[in-house]
Design an enzyme around this catalytic site. Structure first.
Site, mmCIF file in Angstrom:
data_model
loop_
_atom_site.group_PDB
_atom_site.id
_atom_site.type_symbol
_atom_site.label_atom_id
_atom_site.label_comp_id
_atom_site.label_asym_id
_atom_site.label_seq_id
_atom_site.Cartn_x
_atom_site.Cartn_y
_atom_site.Cartn_z
ATOM 1 N N HIS A 122 27.886 28.581 16.312
ATOM 2 C CA HIS A 122 28.058 27.859 15.038
ATOM 3 C C HIS A 122 29.255 26.920 15.197
ATOM 4 C CE1 HIS A 122 29.226 27.477 10.763
ATOM 5 N NE2 HIS A 122 28.008 27.876 10.452
ATOM 6 N N ASP A 198 32.280 36.586 16.962
ATOM 7 C CA ASP A 198 31.918 36.011 15.664
ATOM 8 C C ASP A 198 30.843 36.923 15.071
ATOM 9 O OD1 ASP A 198 30.631 34.718 13.624
ATOM 10 O OD2 ASP A 198 30.437 32.796 14.654
ATOM 11 N N GLN A 201 26.943 36.899 11.488
ATOM 12 C CA GLN A 201 25.521 37.249 11.311
ATOM 13 C C GLN A 201 25.202 38.655 11.793
ATOM 14 O OE1 GLN A 201 23.565 35.472 9.561
ATOM 15 N NE2 GLN A 201 24.523 33.451 9.565
ATOM 16 N N LYS A 224 28.181 36.702 3.184
ATOM 17 C CA LYS A 224 26.922 36.942 3.898
ATOM 18 C C LYS A 224 26.545 38.420 3.861
ATOM 19 C CE LYS A 224 27.671 33.111 7.118
ATOM 20 N NZ LYS A 224 26.763 32.084 6.608
ATOM 21 N N CYS A 364 24.488 24.033 11.241
ATOM 22 C CA CYS A 364 25.866 24.011 11.775
ATOM 23 C C CYS A 364 25.890 24.412 13.242
ATOM 24 C CB CYS A 364 26.792 24.917 10.965
ATOM 25 S SG CYS A 364 26.968 24.391 9.269
HETATM 26 C C1 LIG Z 1 27.243 32.604 13.394
HETATM 27 C C2 LIG Z 1 28.100 32.027 12.302
HETATM 28 N N1 LIG Z 1 29.403 31.862 12.523
HETATM 29 C C3 LIG Z 1 30.223 31.366 11.587
HETATM 30 C C4 LIG Z 1 29.751 31.009 10.354
HETATM 31 C C5 LIG Z 1 30.699 30.453 9.333
HETATM 32 O O1 LIG Z 1 30.831 31.314 8.272
HETATM 33 P P1 LIG Z 1 31.634 30.878 6.949
HETATM 34 O O2 LIG Z 1 31.061 29.563 6.519
HETATM 35 O O3 LIG Z 1 31.376 31.981 6.005
HETATM 36 O O4 LIG Z 1 33.072 30.760 7.335
HETATM 37 C C6 LIG Z 1 28.397 31.156 10.070
HETATM 38 C C7 LIG Z 1 27.846 30.717 8.771
HETATM 39 O O5 LIG Z 1 26.691 30.421 8.631
HETATM 40 C C8 LIG Z 1 27.556 31.679 11.068
HETATM 41 O O6 LIG Z 1 26.246 31.844 10.854
#
Ligand SMILES: Cc1ncc(COP(=O)(O)O)c(C=O)c1O
Length: 409
Positions: A122, A198, A201, A224, A364
């Protein structure tokens, strides 16, 4: 079925509505999840009964607010099995957590050092590293894919003594693959690199044990996993957090302030400058209680059952490509797809006419989307309140969409 999704749905009144004359089927959970009544109640109770700033006051409301805020930290600690609440920092979400870790990397990285990430990351797990590398002269190195998943041979070839940080999603928000981050942490540590996971998900969908993973950092986003937006957790090993400078400075994080310098509070508070998201943290605590009551293993099993049910049905639709692993047992509840000849935005709009909420775009993850040779994709993502009926509705709506655009409807 390992959990009772129909019963769970009753806790989410938002799901019980008609959208475009059809019952809502909410399949955009990878973007954000809905909130159960207990979370909404926790927020309301805090504002109705306890609202005060934390840590500073001695009056009763301040003490109650502080107790609830810190109780949520303990819930988050238990949820990811951190050793101590010193290792649990409240953030705005995964993006903030990864930015803080990349700031720490700036303390360490030198020219010619390397940071290893993957092409499926992401943007939140790319851009902070681009910045850290730009500022330090380090190099950002990518691991690519094999059969729609992380190419472990490529990872092993690129993990060298130059690697100082390895930062990977545990579950991809596009490919839906589950990366073996425990095994990778071991490999990273053999080379003396820090392992960053990270968990945006993964934490909502499976049991997390940061001690077992042996990662140095782990991030999650509350929104999430049934909690409000604007709250998340950055876990860091205590010994590593002790090396890390605070990223933000100001009230709450200090011990003593003199005219020209200041000293910091101990962990975890030295990282939490300013008035925190108190209500958000309390809401997160309620969400974690709710998830734990259902059981993270039951949630994981249930979602795998949904994927095993819906993935073959999607794969059977002519002209539909599913990205990521094709074997349902290796695919988490995030399914990105395209239909030959149709733009994913048109697909998402047509599905919305049927009451089915999916996302379309680059998710993203532009480097991944480029790597896949596409410009965007549609994505259906599942959670505890989705049912097989929701899966059937998705499949039916896709078939109807195809027929509509092909002029055969
Ligand atoms: C794999 C992953 N990392 C990071 C993020 C970023 O999360 P946030 O926007 O809640 O900071 C997301 C959000 O969709 C994600 O799917």
């Amino acid at each position: 079925m390992s959990l009772d999704a129909k019963k769970i749905r009753q806790d989410f009144t938002i799901l019980d509505q008609i959208v475009n004359d059809e019952p809502l089927v909410y399949l955009d959970n990878a973007a954000t999840t809905q909130k159960p009544q207990v979370v909404l109640d926790a927020l309301t109770a805090y504002y109705h009964e306890d609202n005060a700033n934390v840590h500073r006051g001695v009056h009763t409301l301040a003490e109650r607010a502080t107790a609830k805020y810190e109780a949520s930290r303990e819930k988050a600690r238990a949820f990811i099995n951190a050793k101590s609440t010193k290792e649990v920092l409240f953030t705005r979400g995964t993006t903030t957590g990864l930015n803080w870790v990349a700031k720490f990397a700036e303390q360490i990285l030198q020219e010619d050092d390397q940071v290893l990430i993957s092409i499926m990351e992401h943007h939140s797990n790319i851009i902070p590293w681009q910045e850290a590398c730009r500022k330090t002269g380090a190099q950002l190195v990518y691991v690519y894919l094999k059969d729609g998943q992380l190419d472990m041979a490529d990872l092993q070839a690129k993990l060298t003594d130059k690697t100082k940080f390895v930062s990977l999603a545990q579950v991809s928000n596009v490919l839906g693959c589950i990366n073996p981050v425990k095994e990778i942490a071991e490999l990273a540590h053999e080379k003396g690199a820090y392992m960053v996971v990270d968990g945006a998900q993964s934490a909502p969908h499976m049991a997390i044990d940061v001690q077992d993973l042996d990662c140095d950092f782990f991030t999650l986003s509350g929104h999430k996993m049934l909690a409000p937006t604007g709250i998340g957790v950055l876990y860091g090993k205590e010994e590593v957090l002790n090396l890390m400078n605070p990223v933000e400075f100001g009230g709450e994080m200090i011990d003593f302030v003199y005219e020209q310098e200041a000293t910091w509070k101990e962990l975890p508070w030295k990282f939490e400058a300013g008035t925190p998201n108190i209500a958000g943290a309390i809401g997160l605590g309620a969400a974690l209680d709710y998830l734990s009551q259902i059981g993270m293993d039951a949630i994981h099993t249930y979602e795998q059952e949904l994927v095993a049910y819906v993935l073959p049905k999607l794969q059977a639709i002519e002209g539909l490509t599913v990205y990521g692993p094709q074997d349902p047992s290796q695919h988490a509840g995030v399914i990105a797809f395209n239909i030959d000849g149709l733009h994913p935005h048109d697909v998402a709009t047509a599905l919305d006419y049927e009451g089915v909420a999916v996302r379309a775009g680059h998710h993203c993850a532009q480097p991944l989307i480029n790597h896949l040779g596409i410009s965007s994709a549609a994505r259906a993502s599942f959670y505890i309140y989705n049912t097989k009926e929701d899966c059937d509705k998705l499949v039916e709506a896709i078939i109807k969409t195809k027929e509509f655009f092909n002029g055969t409807l």
